[in-house]
Design an enzyme around this catalytic site. Sequence first.
Site: not given
Ligand code: 13P
Length: 342
Positions: A224, A182
């Site tokens: 992600k 991510e």
């Molecule tokens: P959000 O969808 O609130 O951005 O959170 C996703 C997430 O796991 C952030 O690390």
Amino acid sequence: MDLEQLNDIATQMVAHGKGILAADESTGTIKKRFDTIGAESTEDSRRDWREMLFRTEPAMANHISGVILYDETLRQTAADGTPLAQLISDTGAVPGIKVDMGAKDLAGAPGETITEGLDGLRDRLNEYHALGARFAKWRAVIDMGRKGDDSIPSPYCVDVNMHALARYAALCQEAGIVPIVEPEVLMDGDHTIERCYEVTEYGLKKLYAELYAQGVQLEGTILKPNMIIPGKKCPDQASVEDVADMTVQCLANCVPSAVPGIAFLSGGQSDLEATAHLNAMNAAYDLPWPLTFSYGRALQAAPLKAWNGKDVEAGQKAFNHRARMNGLAAMGEWTPDLEKEG
Ligand code: 13P
């Protein structure tokens, strides 16, 4: 590493019409969320809130493929003694775990951060696997500075964060755990959508070079990413179609087709924006990877308000609705009219 097994898990995480519930708020973050409804944050209240979500039918069985947990939650049991990870598996979803230790100030780069948590990670991953986790998450945070000032993010900050993401991913695969990688370019600030594109593209290209250099098998990973979106304070906000088009263009330029799936973060978009953007991409494009959601706030804001610390029925009704809307968006079958059913 058993790549076939990792690929099976990753494929399950992006199953058609399903997405991921990010319920991995740290103790500090969940307290902030509870503060908005005036609820006290205790080990039991956090458990009650999350147990309510994981017991929501048909949302869990129909629309949720995986749940990202925080360390505390993976070790907790439901009020009746069932481990929460077991509750999740019983719905057919995969339990996962956030393993990074958060973004800390990056030396020599004022205003920028590096995500920490690599020390001891091998042992933690083995323990998490024994507790039932089959995927993990690590979030790199890329701050955008101010419009017109391109000094933030520095290439130094992006490069070290992508290097760390690849180190984490390699350790996950060694432990039989699918890494969600991510790299989040933040929506905070006044930057343009073009600047978001430019920084996201640079980050993703670096990320896939690092994953390659460190021997990570892409078939056993999930990406992600953020969507390509202007800063919240940018005077030029973008249409749903522009966000969808530019996000798809950026991903198509950066993400190899061996990646089993892409699950977006919501990053501070409203519930409806996050759903509409995902839907627009799936409705208009035929892509090499499934595009779905891995939302935290955009899945939980409405149920949290409805639950209000005690109302399980209202909380589950709101979660059922949001999960269904996003499940439809993951297939390009959502329309704004359907929101009235909530
Ligand atoms: P959000 O969808 O609130 O951005 O959170 C996703 C997430 O796991 C952030 O690390």
